[in-house]
Design an enzyme around this catalytic site. Structure first.
Site: not given
Ligand code: ACO
Length: 397
Positions: A283, A331
């Protein structure tokens, strides 16, 4: 919570502020509606914690809180309930006619064009007068769920469910979606998720709504934009992806003859080794724990196979925390709760929108009440100096 300001790169260039990609950690405006408290510990809904309101407030109470800035007194609550229930039963018949001809597709499309159609019907009455804005907000909050339920059932089940204004909003909406009378606890669990989904600061869809509002476009058009932003799997679409994943895990675990709560560990490790994301984790704001999951978990425990599902969810959370230091988000939990209620998976994100429309409407009103068009500036990095050539002179070796 995310408080890693040391990581923020904020430079100036030629008199412009250069912000990080994705606007990470950038404050773009003030709001009194919702956001992280000054200590960075909780997400606040108009002064209350998100989990307090999610666990305790009815849909009507929380809607009043968002629109008017405080919890309602008895007569105010009665009045709002009357209006929401009235408008739920008044979707223009021609909107249903349009939905009858819609192709079988993801139901989020029914919401975005259904609400744009509402905007056309209500255009003659549109005004930026504050009282009128509240009235339009109530209409869109009341009618969006009916549009989703109608679009889905017309396309996939061949019938048009009719709302019953005599019923409670959440109960009636759930009934239209699942095609049966829900139990009291089912309706309350569903209602609580609508409240948990209502708002969350300047998330992607809300920011979209505020951008559209800032152009002084109408509320219905702004909500259509919000639905389109919410649809993506990195935002609201994650609850559907999470359930699809859990069902795949269950099927594979059965084939492997292993309990699902054990098998999910190897499934996650395998996905992570291939650098794939686990939907329902991570998140932008909650870096340690999403408090909304605690409220959802309490309801999951009271629904069918609750203990089993909670064991699976907790195991997945342990693995993700150990491997990636990432918490589950709302979610991951609503996915299971909606499955327990027998809701078809493609309706999970529309339900998110049925709650979030309350936040979108409140942000729309706040934006237009103190407006400045949102129009950032880019850094152009493409070529310059090219000259137009007539077609016959182009693409020659
Ligand atoms: N699974 C595995 N790895 C993950 C996940 C995940 N769900 N989420 C983040 N990471 C990793 C990223 O790959 C990144 O790794 P790195 O630093 O090695 O590249 C690190 O964790 C940081 O993640 P970011 O994507 O930079 O975090 P950001 O704040 O930009 O994105 C997001 C947040 C979009 C929610 C992301 O965590 C994600 O894609 N999650 C999966 C989708 C999801 O569950 N969305 C719902 C959000 S909540 C809502 O809308 C109510």
């Amino acid at each position: 919570m995310n408080n890693q300001l040391s990581k923020v790169e904020c430079k100036t260039e030629n008199g412009y502020i250069v912000v990080p990609k994705g606007l990470v950690n950038v404050i773009v405006d003030k709001t009194e509606i919702s956001g992280v408290d000054p200590k960075g510990e909780h997400t606040i809904y108009r002064g209350y914690t998100i989990d307090d309101i999610g666990a305790n407030a009815s849909f009507y109470e929380a809607t009043y809180l968002f629109l008017k800035g405080r919890l309602p007194c008895e007569d105010e609550l009665r009045e709002l309930k009357k209006k929401i229930d009235y408008w739920r039963g008044r979707v223009p018949e021609k909107v249903f006619d349009a939905l009858r001809y819609a192709p079988k597709t993801h139901p989020m499309f029914y919401g975005s064009y259904g609400v744009a159609l509402l905007g056309q019907y209500y255009a003659p009455e549109w005004s930026f007068d504050l009282d009128s804005l509240y009235e339009h907000a109530i209409r869109v909050i009341a009618q969006l769920p009916v549009i989703f339920a109608a679009g889905w059932n017309l396309a996939y089940n061949g019938y048009l469910p009719r709302p019953d204004p005599g019923l409670d909003h959440a109960y009636d909406v759930l009934k239209m979606i699942i095609g049966r009378e829900p139990s009291k606890i089912e309706a309350r669990a569903f209602e609580s998720t609508l409240v948990l989904y209502m708002d969350h600061g300047f998330n992607a869809s809300t920011f979209t709504v505020r951008v559209i509002a800032s152009t002084l476009s109408d509320l219905y058009s702004a909500v259509a934009g919000g639905i389109s932003a919410l649809k993506g799997p990195l935002h609201g679409g994650a609850n559907e992806k999470a359930m699809e994943m859990l069902l795949e895990v269950r099927e594979k675990a059965e084939k492997a003859g292993k309990p699902m709560e054990d098998y999910i560990e190897e499934y996650i490790l395998d996905k992570l080794s291939r650098k794939e994301k686990i939907m329902g984790f991570g998140h932008r704001v909650y870096k340690v724990h999403d408090p909304r999951t605690d409220v959802a978990a309490r309801f999951i425990a009271q629904l069918e196979d609750g203990d089993f599902w909670l064991r699976v969810l907790k195991r997945a959370e342990e693995v993700m925390w150990r491997e990636k230091r990432l918490p589950a988000n709302i979610d991951f939990y609503t996915a299971v709760l909606y499955y327990q209620l027998g809701i078809p998976i493609p309706m999970y994100t529309p339900i998110f929108a049925m709650g979030r429309v309350v936040g979108w409407s409140s942000h729309y009103i706040e934006q237009v009440s103190d407006n400045k068009i949102i129009r950032p500036t880019e850094k152009y990095v493409g070529p310059t100096g090219l000259k137009y050539k007539p077609l016959e002179e182009r693409c020659k070796a």
